[in-house]
Design a protein around this motif. Structure first.
Motif, short mmCIF file in Angstrom:
data_model
loop_
_atom_site.label_atom_id
_atom_site.label_comp_id
_atom_site.label_asym_id
_atom_site.label_seq_id
_atom_site.Cartn_x
_atom_site.Cartn_y
_atom_site.Cartn_z
N ARG A 1 0.77 -1.52 0.37
CA ARG A 1 -0.02 -0.19 0.12
C ARG A 1 0.73 1.38 0.13
N LEU A 2 1.99 1.29 1.18
CA LEU A 2 2.58 2.76 1.01
C LEU A 2 4.34 2.73 0.61
N GLY A 3 4.47 0.93 0.25
CA GLY A 3 6.51 1.22 0.17
C GLY A 3 6.93 0.90 -0.99
N HIS B 1 10.16 1.68 6.98
CA HIS B 1 10.67 1.15 8.08
C HIS B 1 10.11 1.86 9.86
N GLU B 2 9.25 2.09 9.90
CA GLU B 2 8.67 2.71 11.35
C GLU B 2 7.44 1.75 11.61
N GLY C 1 1.16 -1.96 8.32
CA GLY C 1 0.40 -3.04 7.56
C GLY C 1 -1.20 -3.22 8.32
N ALA C 2 -1.45 -3.37 9.96
CA ALA C 2 -2.64 -3.58 10.97
C ALA C 2 -3.76 -2.67 11.04
N LEU C 3 -2.32 -1.03 10.57
CA LEU C 3 -3.79 -0.11 10.78
C LEU C 3 -4.28 0.12 9.25
N GLU C 4 -3.26 -0.76 8.22
CA GLU C 4 -3.82 -0.23 6.79
C GLU C 4 -4.59 -1.32 5.91
N SER C 5 -4.44 -2.55 6.83
CA SER C 5 -5.29 -3.32 6.88
C SER C 5 -7.06 -3.40 7.29
N ALA C 6 -7.22 -2.37 9.26
CA ALA C 6 -8.64 -2.14 9.49
C ALA C 6 -9.27 -1.32 8.10
N LEU C 7 -8.37 0.11 7.82
CA LEU C 7 -8.92 0.79 7.30
C LEU C 7 -9.60 0.59 6.20
#
Length: 403
Positions: free
Chosen positions: A206-208, A378-379, A385-391
């Motif tokens: 999603r982001l990297g 990196h952070e 990934g958990a936040l992206e999945s929940a979002l």
């Protein structure tokens, strides 16, 4: 019946599709004017105006100011209301539970870390989870009931047939057959569980480094060695959720490990896991091996080695690259991925230097030639990934205007 809600091609469904397209654009670009939304969606100005009025009335978007610096009158800008919904993620390890809450735009609004040292949990797992979540919720200025969905990342995977955690005997307290039911009873929101390395892959997709890629492997090396397999844009979890548990993989150069679930280790873990690096460094004559947990020591060793052009530190990096490529060759031969992402502190610490060494070794060990890249998230990649999945699940629900 024709014309009912949800029937493909009906005005309501078409409006909902346009609504979602506009909301996704606002997520990607930030505040936009009616004219800009119309151009990006291909809608006429009157239709775009109706769409924005509909989303504003539904409480999904709000006016945020006007555009400046362009010829002509300033245009009203619209943005997603970040308070529409909140989602949360947890990253669970034997040492701590890290929690975060994000608003619907993806901005993290609260974080909390709960230490959980010791082989026996000082408090029940349900209490650990609720305390960590409540800490992040409090930091966000919210209540637990404000969280729309929670995704929890753990080592191993919960067997879909039995509901028990497998492949993670080192995570104390998480193996009760009633655990998932107990957590469901304690938490007011839907809860999903996912393997930690899979969540790191979600973050990279999603982001990297894996954005735009439908087929890739993420190799993770931190406290443990594992992989995430993304095929056709979807995570491949396997029959029991154990796909990617490559630490158990028998490999040349390491003794054959039997009863791997009892040992919680296998050949590839023994050969290339972070716990192998301090011993390898000593064998090569490196005296300044960092003390402390093996994951932290391994990351420091790899980072130092990447800064040396020759000598025993560079030999350490070459040997490590060979060991990594030995296991990767099996994955590449079976899956033939387009891309391999190197992630986890014992890999990202080596940066481009380690990546190039692994790429060269892999070219000699495997017939396929995937491109290797270093992870860019990196952070706290597992938590992200958990936040992206929940979002993603939360947005699918709250952005659906067809109901």
């Amino acid at each position: 019946m024709a014309g009912t809600a949800g029937t493909p091609g009906t005005p309501r469904v078409l409006r909902a599709m346009n609504d979602r397209a506009a909301l996704d654009l606002l997520l990607a670009h930030g505040p936009l004017s009616r004219t800009r939304i119309g151009k990006l969606t291909g809608l006429s100005k009157p239709t775009a105006s109706q769409l924005l009025a509909r989303l504003e009335a539904a409480g999904l978007v709000r006016a945020t100011g006007t555009s400046e610096g362009r010829p002509g009158p300033n245009a009203q800008l619209y943005a997603i209301d970040p308070a529409v919904a909140y989602a949360a993620g947890l990253d669970v390890t034997p040492q701590r539970v890290r929690a975060a809450v994000a608003d619907i735009t993806g901005r993290t609004v609260g974080e909390y870390e709960l230490p959980t040292p010791g082989r026996r949990p000082a408090q029940p797992v349900v209490r650990q989870v609720t305390d960590a979540l409540d800490g992040a919720v409090k930091a966000a200025g919210l209540a637990r009931s404000d969280v729309h969905r929670l995704v929890i990342g753990t080592p191993g995977a919960f067997d879909p047939g039995t509901g028990r955690l497998r492949y993670a005997s080192h995570l104390p307290g998480w193996h009760s057959p009633a655990l998932l039911d107990d957590l469901a009873a304690a938490l007011p929101m839907p809860v999903e569980y996912e393997n930690d390395v899979n969540l790191a892959a979600v973050a990279e997709q999603r982001l990297g480094a894996a954005r735009g890629h439908e087929d890739f492997v993420l190799l993770w090396n931190q406290e443990g060695l594992g992989a995430a397999l993304v095929l056709g844009g979807r995570l491949h979890r396997g029959w029991t959720g154990g796909a990617g548990e490559v630490g158990f993989l028998p490999v040349p150069g390491a003794p054959l490990v039997r009863h791997v679930t009892r040992a919680n280790s296998g050949g590839y873990q023994e050969l290339a896991g972070s716990q192998a690096l301090p011993g390898l460094a000593r064998e090569l004559g490196i005296s300044d091996v960092p003390p402390g947990p093996h994951a932290e020591a391994a990351a420091l060793l790899v980072a130092r080695a990447a800064d040396h052009a020759d000598g025993p530190h560079r030999e350490l990096l070459r040997a490590y690259a060979t060991r990594l490529a030995t296991g990767l060759a099996s994955l590449v031969s079976v899956l033939d991925p387009e891309l391999v992402v190197l992630s986890g502190s014992a890999l990202t610490a080596g940066g481009e230097v380690l990546r190039a060494l692994v790429q060269a070794e892999l070219a000699e060990l495997a017939a396929a030639r995937p491109r290797l890249v270093v992870g860019e998230v990196h952070e706290h990649p597992v938590l992200r990934g958990a936040l992206e999945s929940a979002l993603a699940a939360t947005r699918d629900e709250v952005f659906d205007t067809s109901r």
